[in-house]
Enzyme design. Structure first.
Site, short mmCIF file in Angstrom:
data_model
loop_
_atom_site.label_atom_id
_atom_site.label_comp_id
_atom_site.label_asym_id
_atom_site.label_seq_id
_atom_site.Cartn_x
_atom_site.Cartn_y
_atom_site.Cartn_z
N ARG A 121 -16.40 -39.80 5.27
CA ARG A 121 -16.45 -39.74 3.94
C ARG A 121 -17.60 -39.71 3.37
NH1 ARG A 121 -18.71 -45.13 3.87
NH2 ARG A 121 -20.33 -44.41 3.55
N GLU A 140 -23.74 -37.24 0.04
CA GLU A 140 -23.89 -37.05 1.04
C GLU A 140 -22.47 -37.72 1.74
OE1 GLU A 140 -25.27 -39.70 4.10
OE2 GLU A 140 -24.22 -41.69 3.42
N ASN A 142 -20.81 -37.72 5.43
CA ASN A 142 -21.07 -38.74 5.80
C ASN A 142 -20.27 -38.02 7.34
OD1 ASN A 142 -22.81 -40.71 5.70
ND2 ASN A 142 -20.95 -41.08 4.02
N SER A 147 -17.61 -46.32 7.18
CA SER A 147 -17.69 -47.78 7.22
C SER A 147 -16.75 -48.14 5.80
CB SER A 147 -18.63 -48.76 7.24
OG SER A 147 -20.02 -48.63 6.42
N LYS A 318 -28.59 -34.38 6.89
CA LYS A 318 -29.16 -34.30 5.63
C LYS A 318 -29.87 -33.19 5.42
CE LYS A 318 -28.92 -38.87 4.04
NZ LYS A 318 -28.00 -39.43 4.80
N LYS A 380 -35.75 -37.36 1.45
CA LYS A 380 -34.51 -38.00 3.21
C LYS A 380 -35.19 -38.06 4.15
CE LYS A 380 -29.79 -38.69 -0.19
NZ LYS A 380 -29.17 -39.17 -0.71
N GLU A 384 -28.89 -41.93 9.42
CA GLU A 384 -28.25 -42.34 8.98
C GLU A 384 -27.65 -44.23 8.34
OE1 GLU A 384 -25.47 -41.21 7.64
OE2 GLU A 384 -26.62 -38.99 8.18
N GLY A 385 -27.58 -44.29 7.86
CA GLY A 385 -27.60 -46.35 7.74
C GLY A 385 -27.81 -46.84 6.84
N ARG A 466 -18.41 -48.57 -3.73
CA ARG A 466 -19.63 -49.42 -3.51
C ARG A 466 -19.55 -49.49 -5.23
NH1 ARG A 466 -22.70 -48.18 1.95
NH2 ARG A 466 -22.00 -46.07 0.83
N1 LIG Z 1 -29.46 -38.52 -5.08
C1 LIG Z 1 -29.32 -39.44 -5.26
N2 LIG Z 1 -29.39 -39.96 -6.52
C2 LIG Z 1 -28.81 -41.11 -6.62
N3 LIG Z 1 -28.83 -42.46 -5.46
C3 LIG Z 1 -28.54 -41.53 -4.44
C4 LIG Z 1 -29.09 -40.57 -4.16
N4 LIG Z 1 -29.12 -40.28 -2.27
C5 LIG Z 1 -28.64 -41.70 -2.08
N5 LIG Z 1 -28.75 -42.62 -2.86
C6 LIG Z 1 -29.26 -43.55 -2.56
O1 LIG Z 1 -29.31 -44.18 -1.57
C7 LIG Z 1 -28.46 -45.09 -1.05
C8 LIG Z 1 -28.49 -44.13 0.72
O2 LIG Z 1 -28.72 -42.71 0.30
P1 LIG Z 1 -28.06 -41.72 1.49
O3 LIG Z 1 -26.13 -42.39 1.13
O4 LIG Z 1 -27.67 -40.90 1.78
O5 LIG Z 1 -28.67 -42.31 3.25
P2 LIG Z 1 -28.06 -42.58 4.01
O6 LIG Z 1 -28.95 -43.48 5.14
O7 LIG Z 1 -27.17 -42.05 4.23
O8 LIG Z 1 -26.54 -44.47 3.64
P3 LIG Z 1 -25.52 -44.33 4.72
O9 LIG Z 1 -25.18 -43.99 5.48
O10 LIG Z 1 -25.61 -45.61 4.76
O11 LIG Z 1 -24.62 -44.39 3.55
C9 LIG Z 1 -27.13 -44.20 -1.63
O12 LIG Z 1 -26.24 -44.67 -1.51
C10 LIG Z 1 -27.51 -44.32 -2.99
O13 LIG Z 1 -27.53 -45.75 -3.62
MG LIG Z 2 -25.03 -41.46 5.71
MG LIG Z 3 -25.05 -43.27 2.38
#
Ligand SMILES: Nc1ncnc2c1ncn2[C@@H]1O[C@H](COP(=O)(O)OP(=O)(O)OP(=O)(O)O)[C@@H](O)[C@H]1O
Ligand SMILES: [Mg+2]
Ligand SMILES: [Mg+2]
Ligand SMILES: Nc1ncnc2c1ncn2[C@@H]1O[C@H](COP(=O)(O)OP(=O)(O)OP(=O)(O)O)[C@@H](O)[C@H]1O
Ligand SMILES: [Mg+2]
Ligand SMILES: [Mg+2]
Lengths: 490, 490
Positions: A121, A140, A142, A147, A318, A380, A384-385, A466
């Site tokens: 995704r 990002e 995934n 999900s 990342k 970051k 994940e998650g 979302r």
């Molecule tokens: N560059 C960005 N600009 C704005 N918001 C961001 C950015 N990066 C992340 N976010 C916000 O932070 C949230 C989590 O970031 P990210 O998806 O990278 O983390 P994750 O831990 O991989 O989360 P997951 O895999 O559960 O989606 C994103 O869903 C978004 O709302």
């Molecule tokens: Mg993620």
């Molecule tokens: Mg995410």
């Protein structure tokens, strides 16, 4: 016209009634905290679909196959990954390190299944700048346990039902508030289950329905189980393929490996597993002990096709995302050939600046940026998650709290600023009326040969919107600060 | 082969998991007592489908159209009904009396809609006597607010899913325990919503989708709401017909009648109502005051087609059922013509003895039977909705506790003795393992002219199997002593 219907109180009440009962009658549900197995709640959703630019929606679709291919190629390039992950593993020995260590062990034991199933995704927010074409920017990519493909299709159907039922209409003639063609419904249940079936098909040397099954590796007491189940039910009814759910820690006791063929079987039924579909194993908390890592190893060295393999999972780090923003590097994996030229530049256009925090020239610049203008960034780790990132003003203090040599384990990403909308979120029967922002996810499935890099099938698999309060930095639905939504194209 | 799979504990646990999550993801749900609008529970079901003789299942289907016709003809014969109901009203002035009084008022004001929509369910148990063909015997014929057409289709799908998924299989090859052709799925969601659409069609002089809507009259805080919603959702998606839900007491404030045409409209939307579908108004407790009766009258005198009209509802009185067991009387409504001869005798064969408790020769005999051999009988008042009957040994004392002249308000019915099965019932996550007995309901829909007796459409509409502990006399699912089930034909 207004973005959202401005309903009277009594209209909103009957809208909520219809919304909740549609959700509960159609599987748009999750388990609440401390749930009983027979009692779900309606999933948090918006009352209305949220406006989304048609061109941006199309862009995300246009680049999905190329993104699938990109990450498949990365996952197939062990040397490239080695150069990055081996170093990264030092900074995050608990998780990235363990994934890498487990991969090395698997390699030493022998990896008998060259095929890998990617269920991906790609997530975006839209940058809308006055006078410019609205542009999707990637949050990002995934590669493990993506999900909401199940609930996404459902919430699209929900908003369409409410629109068709006249619940959004303000005037007395009960017409539709939105045009049906502006309310697309994600076909992600079908497409993602098709992706699982593709894995089964290639496992069986391109034969259908030989009786092999899909093993879904799940978290204990998963609350978002219906999202997963919807794919499983479609897999059975559309493809006749059964699935069984086990936690990582159950693998040893409930499965066995045939020593010669390395085929994976379920003990109780003798079912042969064609695909191991991970909806767990993406976070350190999914591994309770070394035994769980050993079980992950058992699966990796089995003949079953993994969705994803350890390399494919690691390709979604990342850090890799950051490195791939460099056109020279990305060009090693996907090329500007005449056929894909357009998609290639479209893909590059989805990137915002992402910086390493190491001692390279770029890294040194980034350290300054992080400390001096943190408001433009999100920091970051390799996780994940959700719930792991550090935002804006929190960045300097956080960095100062850890040794500078460890900064290289993080990436620094430019913040995307999507438009706010005054939609409403319904959660546990309560309406929240605060500005929201939305994140579009585009699903894709791909079967590829991790040894040769050959791609056997590559498909778009629908989408997800979302939404979350603009005031909250993270947007996890199950975690409690987000909800599933659908688009109204404009 | 055994009637039910004899599963090991771990197999049963995973069966229950799959069963519950399938139910919750597919709308096989009800609200628990004191519910929150966003939190249902899985509907009580059996773990396995229950054996049912193929011939008996077919018999119920064969006679349905003729039963629909019979009750339509009875409802169209005001004189016949007058002779019975006017007397019966004395014994049950609270309810039968009020229904009748409201009909008389409507008649005096003028009934402008000659068409009536019957949404019926004929209920049976199977008498299985050694060496004889198993025979369906009618429990009752319901002409108002018949329920479980929604959940019935779902539980059939559930049992099919479990069978296809190998959850019923005992051996290691995971094959199906039941043959798919022995597990029919009721198409009652589609068929019952088609019936409502038929009403809309004839209201609009045989035109489709003119924008008229269906008004569903519901009980306040109905727990079995999803059963109803499933029909509403199908009505919208298959026919484009919207529906709105109001309680009886909301009728006056939320609808209005156009004085000349007597057309019924919804105030908030100006939608014209083609069909009033009663899922309330079948029990005294559905009427809180004279105002609710006045509202019932408003609906009866409107131009909307009622499902059912007051006469159609009254035609379903237990007393009418008793009278219709007389071949001479029933022959006045449906005749043994060469075309239907077979169905006619099949229909008669579904009757067990039902007696009046009045001073006719038959009634005098019956009084003796009731007092001397009560174990063979159930005593029924003119009520619907379960919980009203008096069984076996309770009959003599009950009769002695009321004046003998009031006995004529009851009917005395021979008890049917269906086979017990050792199926298991799952309710709120708990498994109950006691002998159960089952009741088959066959749905039907019919549009007819109540003035002329002409029949415009007449259809079978699927079926329902409800099961209950053999030890409990009544079988209401929502009331808590029964569950929805499906058949395995044998
Ligand atoms: N560059 C960005 N600009 C704005 N918001 C961001 C950015 N990066 C992340 N976010 C916000 O932070 C949230 C989590 O970031 P990210 O998806 O990278 O983390 P994750 O831990 O991989 O989360 P997951 O895999 O559960 O989606 C994103 O869903 C978004 O709302
Ligand atoms: Mg993620
Ligand atoms: Mg995410
Ligand atoms: N003749 C009979 N033999 C055996 N059981 C019977 C008989 N009549 C009724 N019962 C049992 O009693 C239950 C209730 O009876 P019946 O259906 O006539 O009442 P009701 O009040 O109209 O119920 P409902 O309309 O809710 O189905 C039946 O479902 C059945 O279990
Ligand atoms: Mg009954
Ligand atoms: Mg009844």
């Amino acid at each position: 016209t207004a973005a959202f219907p401005q309903l009277e109180k009594s209209q909103e009440e009957s809208l909520v009634d219809n919304l909740l009962q549609w959700s509960l009658a159609n599987g748009l549900v999750i388990y609440p905290p401390n749930f009983k197995s027979y009692q779900p709640v309606s999933a948090p959703t918006t009352l209305y679909p949220t406006p989304f630019p048609k061109v941006a929606f199309q862009d995300a679709k246009d680049v999905q196959l190329l993104f699938n291919e990109l990450y498949a190629k990365v996952a197939s390039d062990e040397k490239f990954l080695f150069g990055i992950i081996d170093e990264l593993a030092q900074f995050d020995s608990d998780f990235t390190g363990k994934l890498w260590e487990t991969y090395i062990k698997a390699k030493n034991q022998g990896i008998v299944q060259p095929l890998s199933l990617g269920i991906f995704r790609s997530d975006y927010m839209v940058n809308e700048i006055e006078g410019k074409k609205p542009q999707i920017k990637q949050i990002e990519f995934n590669t493990v346990s993506v999900s909401f493909g199940g609930l996404s299709e459902k919430v699209g159907e929900l908003h369409n039902y409410l629109n068709n039922h006249g619940d959004y209409s303000l005037d007395e003639d009960s017409s539709k508030f939105y045009k049906t063609e502006d309310l697309p419904i994600s076909d992600s249940i079908k497409k993602l289950s098709d992706g699982l079936a593709d894995g089964d098909y290639y496992y069986n040397n391109q034969k259908k329905s030989t009786g092999t099954i899909v093993l879904v590796v799940v978290q204990d007491r998963e609350r978002n189980v219906f999202d997963q189940r919807l794919l499983e039910f479609a897999l059975l009814s559309n493809h006749g393929i059964k699935s069984i759910r086990l936690t990582l820690s159950e693998i040893e006791s409930k499965t066995f490996i045939e020593p010669n063929s390395k085929k994976l079987f379920i003990k109780s039924t003798n079912d042969e597993v064609s695909v191991v579909y991970f909806r767990s194993g993406y976070a350190p908390t999914d591994f309770n002990s070394q035994k769980d890592w050993d079980n992950r190893l058992i699966l990796e060295t089995s003949k079953a096709i993994k969705a994803p393999t350890l390399l494919t999972q690691l390709a979604g780090a990342k850090k890799i995302q950051q490195i791939l923003t460099d056109e020279e590097i990305i060009s090693k994996f996907i090329t500007k050939n005449p056929e894909t030229e357009n998609n290639f530049s479209q893909l590059l256009d989805t990137f915002v600046a992402i910086y390493p925090l190491d001692n390279s020239p770029k890294g040194l610049d980034a350290k300054k940026l992080a400390l001096e203008t943190p408001d433009n960034f999100v920091l970051k780790p390799q996780r994940e998650g959700g719930g792991n990132n550090i935002y804006k003003q929190d960045i300097p203090n956080f960095l100062k709290s850890i040794p500078e040599k460890d900064w290289a384990g993080y990436i620094l990403m430019e913040l995307i600023h999507p438009q706010h909308y005054q939609n409403k979120i319904l959660r546990d029967g309560e309406i929240y009326n605060e500005p929201i922002i939305s994140e579009l996810g585009r699903f894709g499935t791909i079967v590829f040969n991790q040894e040769s890099g050959e791609i056997l099938s590559n498909n778009d698999a629908g989408w997800l919107l979302r939404s979350k309060f603009e005031s909250s930095n993270e947007g996890g639905v199950a975690a409690g600060f987000g909800c599933v939504d659908s688009v109204v194209l404009n």
